[in-house]
Write a protein that holds these residues in place. Structure first.
Motif, PDB file in Angstrom:
ATOM      1  N   PRO A  48      -0.062 -27.662 -21.268  1.00  0.00           N
ATOM      2  CA  PRO A  48       1.239 -27.844 -21.836  1.00  0.00           C
ATOM      3  C   PRO A  48       2.097 -26.421 -21.675  1.00  0.00           C
ATOM      4  CG  PRO A  48      -0.420 -29.172 -22.994  1.00  0.00           C
ATOM      5  CD  PRO A  48      -1.016 -28.587 -21.980  1.00  0.00           C
ATOM      6  N   LEU A  49       1.502 -25.570 -21.890  1.00  0.00           N
ATOM      7  CA  LEU A  49       2.192 -24.274 -22.165  1.00  0.00           C
ATOM      8  C   LEU A  49       3.016 -23.929 -20.702  1.00  0.00           C
ATOM      9  CD1 LEU A  49       0.012 -21.912 -24.419  1.00  0.00           C
ATOM     10  CD2 LEU A  49       2.231 -22.873 -24.867  1.00  0.00           C
ATOM     11  N   SER A  50       2.293 -24.187 -19.662  1.00  0.00           N
ATOM     12  CA  SER A  50       2.989 -23.897 -18.247  1.00  0.00           C
ATOM     13  C   SER A  50       3.662 -24.968 -17.802  1.00  0.00           C
ATOM     14  CB  SER A  50       1.779 -23.336 -17.470  1.00  0.00           C
ATOM     15  OG  SER A  50       0.863 -24.419 -17.082  1.00  0.00           O
ATOM     16  N   GLY A  51       3.372 -25.928 -18.291  1.00  0.00           N
ATOM     17  CA  GLY A  51       3.860 -27.263 -17.832  1.00  0.00           C
ATOM     18  C   GLY A  51       3.111 -27.763 -16.626  1.00  0.00           C
ATOM     19  N   LYS A  52       2.210 -27.245 -15.869  1.00  0.00           N
ATOM     20  CA  LYS A  52       1.576 -27.657 -15.080  1.00  0.00           C
ATOM     21  C   LYS A  52       0.796 -28.870 -15.083  1.00  0.00           C
ATOM     22  CE  LYS A  52       0.656 -24.617 -11.856  1.00  0.00           C
ATOM     23  NZ  LYS A  52       0.205 -23.416 -10.848  1.00  0.00           N
ATOM     24  N   THR A  53       0.642 -29.639 -14.240  1.00  0.00           N
ATOM     25  CA  THR A  53      -0.054 -30.725 -13.884  1.00  0.00           C
ATOM     26  C   THR A  53      -0.921 -30.893 -12.640  1.00  0.00           C
ATOM     27  OG1 THR A  53       1.488 -32.130 -15.410  1.00  0.00           O
ATOM     28  CG2 THR A  53      -0.214 -33.458 -14.324  1.00  0.00           C
ATOM     29  N   TYR A  54      -2.157 -31.335 -12.735  1.00  0.00           N
ATOM     30  CA  TYR A  54      -3.083 -31.414 -11.626  1.00  0.00           C
ATOM     31  C   TYR A  54      -3.594 -32.850 -11.547  1.00  0.00           C
ATOM     32  CZ  TYR A  54      -3.717 -26.176 -12.084  1.00  0.00           C
ATOM     33  OH  TYR A  54      -3.485 -25.128 -11.967  1.00  0.00           O
ATOM     34  N   ALA A  55      -3.504 -33.504 -10.419  1.00  0.00           N
ATOM     35  CA  ALA A  55      -3.827 -34.855 -10.408  1.00  0.00           C
ATOM     36  C   ALA A  55      -4.667 -35.062  -8.949  1.00  0.00           C
ATOM     37  CB  ALA A  55      -2.699 -35.619 -10.480  1.00  0.00           C
ATOM     38  N   ALA A  56      -5.669 -35.962  -9.175  1.00  0.00           N
ATOM     39  CA  ALA A  56      -6.330 -36.231  -7.967  1.00  0.00           C
ATOM     40  C   ALA A  56      -6.763 -37.791  -8.051  1.00  0.00           C
ATOM     41  CB  ALA A  56      -7.655 -35.517  -7.645  1.00  0.00           C
ATOM     42  N   VAL A  57      -6.598 -38.410  -6.775  1.00  0.00           N
ATOM     43  CA  VAL A  57      -7.112 -39.941  -6.559  1.00  0.00           C
ATOM     44  C   VAL A  57      -8.178 -39.817  -5.618  1.00  0.00           C
ATOM     45  CG1 VAL A  57      -6.915 -42.342  -6.066  1.00  0.00           C
ATOM     46  CG2 VAL A  57      -5.126 -41.162  -7.513  1.00  0.00           C
ATOM     47  N   ARG A  58      -9.424 -40.635  -5.927  1.00  0.00           N
ATOM     48  CA  ARG A  58     -10.351 -40.315  -4.801  1.00  0.00           C
ATOM     49  C   ARG A  58     -10.078 -40.826  -3.438  1.00  0.00           C
ATOM     50  NH1 ARG A  58     -15.325 -38.748  -4.382  1.00  0.00           N
ATOM     51  NH2 ARG A  58     -15.416 -38.309  -6.500  1.00  0.00           N
ATOM     52  N   GLY A  59      -9.994 -39.880  -2.322  1.00  0.00           N
ATOM     53  CA  GLY A  59      -9.573 -40.192  -1.167  1.00  0.00           C
ATOM     54  C   GLY A  59      -8.223 -40.036  -0.883  1.00  0.00           C
ATOM     55  N   GLY A  60      -7.633 -39.688  -1.782  1.00  0.00           N
ATOM     56  CA  GLY A  60      -6.142 -39.371  -1.770  1.00  0.00           C
ATOM     57  C   GLY A  60      -5.589 -37.836  -2.007  1.00  0.00           C
ATOM     58  N   GLY A  61      -6.622 -37.090  -1.977  1.00  0.00           N
ATOM     59  CA  GLY A  61      -6.427 -35.465  -1.949  1.00  0.00           C
ATOM     60  C   GLY A  61      -5.961 -35.101  -3.502  1.00  0.00           C
ATOM     61  N   ALA A  62      -5.860 -33.721  -3.634  1.00  0.00           N
ATOM     62  CA  ALA A  62      -5.687 -33.194  -5.078  1.00  0.00           C
ATOM     63  C   ALA A  62      -4.487 -32.275  -5.052  1.00  0.00           C
ATOM     64  CB  ALA A  62      -6.849 -32.112  -5.214  1.00  0.00           C
TER      65      ALA A  62
END
Length: 277
Positions: free
Chosen positions: A133-147
């Motif tokens: 939240p402090l930086s606003g950065k969001t990481y996301a990954a779906v298996r087989g779809g990259g990060a």
């Protein structure tokens, strides 16, 4: 930021990728609650009791938003009550969430904390969203779809020389047994001799996000807590990094320890750490 399902992250299981927007919205909403509490939480605590009370209050505030939203996004999935548990799960789908990962940092007014939510299917993480939240950065990954971090694909370091590597470790939970503490200390000494720079810090997920993105080269941990590893493990794996136990065997929720690193450092890191596992 809501992750768009038209982004390359939309590859992978269509049913899983469709969960990205509601899961991202859920962790952002929980993060917003924690941001409102952050200024007050920066006041120094004088006792362990005050620290623990602040941690529980943060958990309650974030869970009030997070749990219902995740269960609505995937009706029928189980929910893990104890975020400090480890080990394999029964078959089926489970939400493994940490409403305030790095809670100890939050209550001490430090920046390294966030919210994570990971869907695990038959003991395999298949979708994760981790928000800072402090930086606003969001990481996301779906298996087989990259990060991805805010829609930008993550790639691990290209390093092949452990002597040029920045590496990190940390304890999985407070109150580990003395043997685990001894192993942590021995592993730090071994890496101080083998690597360029060693960090000892928490929480694990956001160290692993740095491994996935190549800013850091390896992270290892003796013992494990599911909520601290599943999100980062999927991010590193989908980015193209190596995820094993300390002996180089494939990591699973049943593993007793953990190693994630740039692929070119796997053999050197295993050789350095395996004798201490």
């Amino acid at each position: 930021m809501i992750v768009s399902t038209t982004h390359p992250a939309a590859a992978g299981n269509p049913a899983d990728r469709d969960l990205l927007p509601p899961v991202t919205a859920a962790v952002h909403a929980a993060g917003a609650q924690l941001l409102q509490r952050f200024a007050a939480s920066s006041v120094p605590r004088a006792s362990l009791g005050e620290v623990v009370a602040a941690i529980h209050a943060n958990d309650d505030a974030a869970l009030a938003v997070l749990r219902d939203a995740l269960m609505a996004a995937r009706p029928g999935a189980g929910w893990i009550e104890d975020e400090l548990e480890g080990g394999a799960l029964p078959p089926g789908e489970w939400w493994i969430a940490d409403p305030v990962e790095g809670n100890i940092n939050h209550v001490h007014g430090m920046a390294d904390w966030g919210v994570t939510a990971t869907l695990v299917r038959d003991n395999l993480p298949v979708l994760t969203v981790a928000h800072v939240p402090l930086s606003g950065k969001t990481y996301a990954a779906v298996r087989g779809g990259g990060a991805f971090a805010d829609g930008v694909a993550l790639r691990p370091s290209a390093k092949t020389d452990l002597g040029a590597a920045m590496v990190a470790t940390g304890q999985a939970r407070p109150g580990e047994d003395s043997l685990t503490y001894r192993r942590i200390g021995q592993s730090v000494t071994a890496m101080l001799e083998a690597a360029l720079v060693v960090r000892v810090t928490v929480p694990a997920t956001f160290q692993l996000a740095l491994v996935a993105g190549g800013q850091m080269d390896a992270f290892w941990q003796h013992s494990q807590v599911r909520s601290g590893l599943v999100a980062g493990a999927l991010l590193v794996e989908e980015a193209g990094g190596s995820v094993t136990d300390l002996h180089g065997r494939p990591w699973s929720l049943a593993s007793e320890d953990f190693l994630a690193c740039a692929p070119g450092l796997r053999h050197a890191a295993v050789a350095t750490l395996s004798a201490l596992a």
